[in-house]
Every structure is written in structure tokens, then in C-alpha cells.
Motif scaffolding. Structure first.
Motif, mmCIF file in Angstrom:
data_model
loop_
_atom_site.group_PDB
_atom_site.id
_atom_site.type_symbol
_atom_site.label_atom_id
_atom_site.label_comp_id
_atom_site.label_asym_id
_atom_site.label_seq_id
_atom_site.Cartn_x
_atom_site.Cartn_y
_atom_site.Cartn_z
ATOM 1 N N ALA A 58 0.836 -1.209 0.000
ATOM 2 C CA ALA A 58 0.000 0.000 0.000
ATOM 3 C C ALA A 58 0.863 1.249 0.000
ATOM 4 O O ALA A 58 1.999 1.235 0.475
ATOM 5 N N ILE A 59 0.280 2.316 -0.541
ATOM 6 C CA ILE A 59 0.885 3.648 -0.506
ATOM 7 C C ILE A 59 -0.227 4.604 -0.115
ATOM 8 O O ILE A 59 -1.283 4.629 -0.750
ATOM 9 N N THR A 60 -0.020 5.369 0.952
ATOM 10 C CA THR A 60 -0.991 6.383 1.361
ATOM 11 C C THR A 60 -0.260 7.711 1.518
ATOM 12 O O THR A 60 0.964 7.752 1.676
ATOM 13 N N TYR A 61 -1.030 8.792 1.499
ATOM 14 C CA TYR A 61 -0.452 10.131 1.585
ATOM 15 C C TYR A 61 -0.976 10.846 2.812
ATOM 16 O O TYR A 61 -2.113 10.631 3.232
ATOM 17 N N ASN A 62 -0.145 11.712 3.379
ATOM 18 C CA ASN A 62 -0.501 12.428 4.599
ATOM 19 C C ASN A 62 -1.304 13.691 4.330
ATOM 20 O O ASN A 62 -1.622 14.413 5.259
ATOM 21 N N SER A 63 -1.601 13.974 3.076
ATOM 22 C CA SER A 63 -2.404 15.149 2.742
ATOM 23 C C SER A 63 -3.200 14.844 1.478
ATOM 24 O O SER A 63 -2.999 13.825 0.821
ATOM 25 N N SER A 107 4.573 15.856 -5.930
ATOM 26 C CA SER A 107 5.124 17.196 -5.760
ATOM 27 C C SER A 107 6.076 17.222 -4.563
ATOM 28 O O SER A 107 5.937 16.471 -3.599
ATOM 29 N N VAL A 108 7.071 18.096 -4.651
ATOM 30 C CA VAL A 108 8.098 18.213 -3.614
ATOM 31 C C VAL A 108 7.443 18.490 -2.260
ATOM 32 O O VAL A 108 6.545 19.321 -2.149
ATOM 33 N N GLY A 109 7.896 17.758 -1.259
ATOM 34 C CA GLY A 109 7.374 17.924 0.088
ATOM 35 C C GLY A 109 6.229 16.979 0.431
ATOM 36 O O GLY A 109 5.841 16.881 1.593
ATOM 37 N N THR A 110 5.698 16.285 -0.561
ATOM 38 C CA THR A 110 4.610 15.346 -0.291
ATOM 39 C C THR A 110 5.120 14.216 0.590
ATOM 40 O O THR A 110 6.134 13.596 0.296
ATOM 41 N N GLU A 111 4.415 13.989 1.670
ATOM 42 C CA GLU A 111 4.775 12.918 2.595
ATOM 43 C C GLU A 111 3.755 11.795 2.495
ATOM 44 O O GLU A 111 2.573 12.042 2.261
ATOM 45 N N GLY A 112 4.230 10.591 2.663
ATOM 46 C CA GLY A 112 3.341 9.447 2.602
ATOM 47 C C GLY A 112 3.886 8.293 3.402
ATOM 48 O O GLY A 112 4.928 8.391 4.058
ATOM 49 N N ILE A 113 3.144 7.205 3.327
ATOM 50 C CA ILE A 113 3.537 5.985 4.020
ATOM 51 C C ILE A 113 3.496 4.836 3.022
ATOM 52 O O ILE A 113 2.498 4.634 2.334
ATOM 53 N N LEU A 114 4.611 4.121 2.949
ATOM 54 C CA LEU A 114 4.676 2.900 2.164
ATOM 55 C C LEU A 114 4.514 1.740 3.146
ATOM 56 O O LEU A 114 5.178 1.713 4.180
ATOM 57 N N VAL A 115 3.640 0.800 2.822
ATOM 58 C CA VAL A 115 3.525 -0.407 3.637
ATOM 59 C C VAL A 115 4.346 -1.469 2.916
ATOM 60 O O VAL A 115 3.956 -1.969 1.864
ATOM 61 N N ASN A 120 6.557 -5.005 3.516
ATOM 62 C CA ASN A 120 6.821 -6.144 4.403
ATOM 63 C C ASN A 120 6.092 -5.961 5.740
ATOM 64 O O ASN A 120 6.654 -6.200 6.806
ATOM 65 N N GLU A 121 4.868 -5.451 5.643
ATOM 66 C CA GLU A 121 3.970 -5.222 6.779
ATOM 67 C C GLU A 121 4.440 -4.123 7.729
ATOM 68 O O GLU A 121 3.923 -3.978 8.829
ATOM 69 N N ALA A 122 5.426 -3.332 7.317
ATOM 70 C CA ALA A 122 5.906 -2.212 8.142
ATOM 71 C C ALA A 122 5.575 -0.894 7.453
ATOM 72 O O ALA A 122 5.631 -0.791 6.224
ATOM 73 N N ASN A 123 5.197 0.101 8.239
ATOM 74 C CA ASN A 123 4.937 1.442 7.708
ATOM 75 C C ASN A 123 6.255 2.191 7.583
ATOM 76 O O ASN A 123 6.994 2.322 8.554
ATOM 77 N N ILE A 124 6.523 2.696 6.385
ATOM 78 C CA ILE A 124 7.751 3.434 6.124
ATOM 79 C C ILE A 124 7.383 4.844 5.680
ATOM 80 O O ILE A 124 6.745 5.024 4.639
ATOM 81 N N ASN A 125 7.762 5.833 6.485
ATOM 82 C CA ASN A 125 7.501 7.227 6.127
ATOM 83 C C ASN A 125 8.394 7.625 4.964
ATOM 84 O O ASN A 125 9.586 7.310 4.948
ATOM 85 N N THR A 126 7.794 8.320 4.012
ATOM 86 C CA THR A 126 8.487 8.696 2.790
ATOM 87 C C THR A 126 8.161 10.147 2.446
ATOM 88 O O THR A 126 7.059 10.615 2.725
ATOM 89 N N GLU A 127 9.121 10.824 1.825
ATOM 90 C CA GLU A 127 8.897 12.204 1.395
ATOM 91 C C GLU A 127 9.532 12.426 0.027
ATOM 92 O O GLU A 127 10.679 12.038 -0.209
ATOM 93 N N VAL A 128 8.771 13.066 -0.877
ATOM 94 C CA VAL A 128 9.303 13.447 -2.181
ATOM 95 C C VAL A 128 10.192 14.664 -1.967
ATOM 96 O O VAL A 128 9.768 15.661 -1.387
ATOM 97 N N ALA A 140 17.066 1.878 10.245
ATOM 98 C CA ALA A 140 18.518 1.938 10.041
ATOM 99 C C ALA A 140 19.002 3.326 9.641
ATOM 100 O O ALA A 140 20.197 3.616 9.707
ATOM 101 N N GLY A 141 18.103 4.196 9.191
ATOM 102 C CA GLY A 141 18.481 5.527 8.710
ATOM 103 C C GLY A 141 17.536 5.990 7.621
ATOM 104 O O GLY A 141 16.330 5.798 7.718
ATOM 105 N N ARG A 142 18.103 6.576 6.572
ATOM 106 C CA ARG A 142 17.292 7.058 5.445
ATOM 107 C C ARG A 142 17.697 6.305 4.186
ATOM 108 O O ARG A 142 18.888 6.076 3.945
ATOM 109 N N LEU A 143 16.705 5.964 3.383
ATOM 110 C CA LEU A 143 16.964 5.431 2.056
ATOM 111 C C LEU A 143 16.667 6.549 1.070
ATOM 112 O O LEU A 143 15.562 7.087 1.051
#
Length: 144
Positions: free
Chosen positions: A40-45, A52-60, A62-70, A87-90
Motif C-alpha cells: 500500500a501507498i498512502t499520503y498524509n495530505s 510534488s516536492v514535500g509530499t509525505e506518505g507511508i509505504l507499507v 513487508n507489513e511495516a509502515n515506512i515514512n516517505t517524502e518526495v 537503520a536511517g534514510r533510504l
């Protein structure tokens, strides 16, 4: 001390147009269909352009929520985003240069971490990461 580990690098000319490649990158379902363990991919707005730059979302993944930002986007040319893992940032970048109806495609993903242990553990994941990205790129090249 910040450590950087190149997890994947791809640079090659492919027979697909930049528009075709970005048609995949701009379609969440097409990304989910291509990336193993991404469900899944969801967006915080409610932004109209989720790339667009600054868009934040969550990637699901391996059953873990991963915060992501463009962090950078140019339509049909470049996408950069950061994913925040324990572990850090990808940092991932996809860049396309049009070449007479084809594309010069560059993909890069690296781990940025302060932890030598995370660095070492992710180094062990490189073969699996390369295989997954190579499968995705192979499908792009084939027009799938």
C-alpha cells in the motif's frame, strides 16, 4: 559520522520513452504491482499531485509502515524521495534523459546512516536489493 552505502545503481539506455517510464512511476498501483512486499501507498495530505516536492506518505512494505517524502520531482524526467527506516534514510533517485524516443535511465538507491551496524547489515542485503530492482527495470524495458 554519516555513512553512505550504495544499495543499487543502474544506468542504461532503454527502448521506452520517458513518458512510459513515468506513467509507471506516477501510478501507485503499478508500483505496488512491481515491488515485492509493497502492499500500500498512502499520503498524509490531499494534494492533487502526490509526486510534488514535500509530499509525505507511508509505504507499507513487508507489513511495516515506512515514512516517505518526495524531495525532488520534474515531470517525466526526475523523481527523488527519501524513506525513513529504522537503520536511517533510504534515498532513491530515478532520472531519465530522452534519447530519440528512447530513454537513458538512471536509478540510484543508497542508505544514509550513522550506525556502522546498520551499514553492515544493509551491505548484506545488496544482492537481494539488486535482484528486486533489476526485475523491476527488466519489466520496464519489456514494456510491462
Amino acid at each position: 559520522m554519516e555513512l553512505q552505502l550504495q544499495l543499487y545503481f543502474y544506468h542504461k539506455e532503454i527502448e521506452q520513452s520517458p513518458e512510459y517510464v513515468f506513467n509507471v512511476l506516477n501510478d501507485d498501483q503499478k508500483i505496488i504491482d512491481r515491488v515485492q512486499k509493497l502492499t500500500a501507498i498512502t499520503y498524509n495530505s490531499d494534494v492533487t499531485n502526490q509526486r510534488s516536492v514535500g509530499t509525505e506518505g507511508i509505504l507499507v512494505y513487508n507489513e511495516a509502515n515506512i515514512n516517505t517524502e518526495v524531495i525532488f520531482y520534474t515531470d517525466n524526467r526526475r523523481l527523488e524521495f527519501e524513506s525513513y527506516v529504522p537503520a536511517g534514510r533510504l534515498w532513491t533517485m530515478v532520472n531519465i534523459v530522452p534519447v530519440e524516443g528512447r530513454s537513458e535511465l538512471t536509478i540510484s538507491t543508497k542508505l544514509i546512516t550513522d550506525s556502522p551496524v546498520s551499514f553492515a547489515l544493509y551491505a548484506l542485503k545488496i544482492p537481494r536489493v539488486k535482484k528486486q530492482f533489476n526485475d523491476i527495470v527488466g519489466r520496464l524495458e519489456a514494456g510491462e
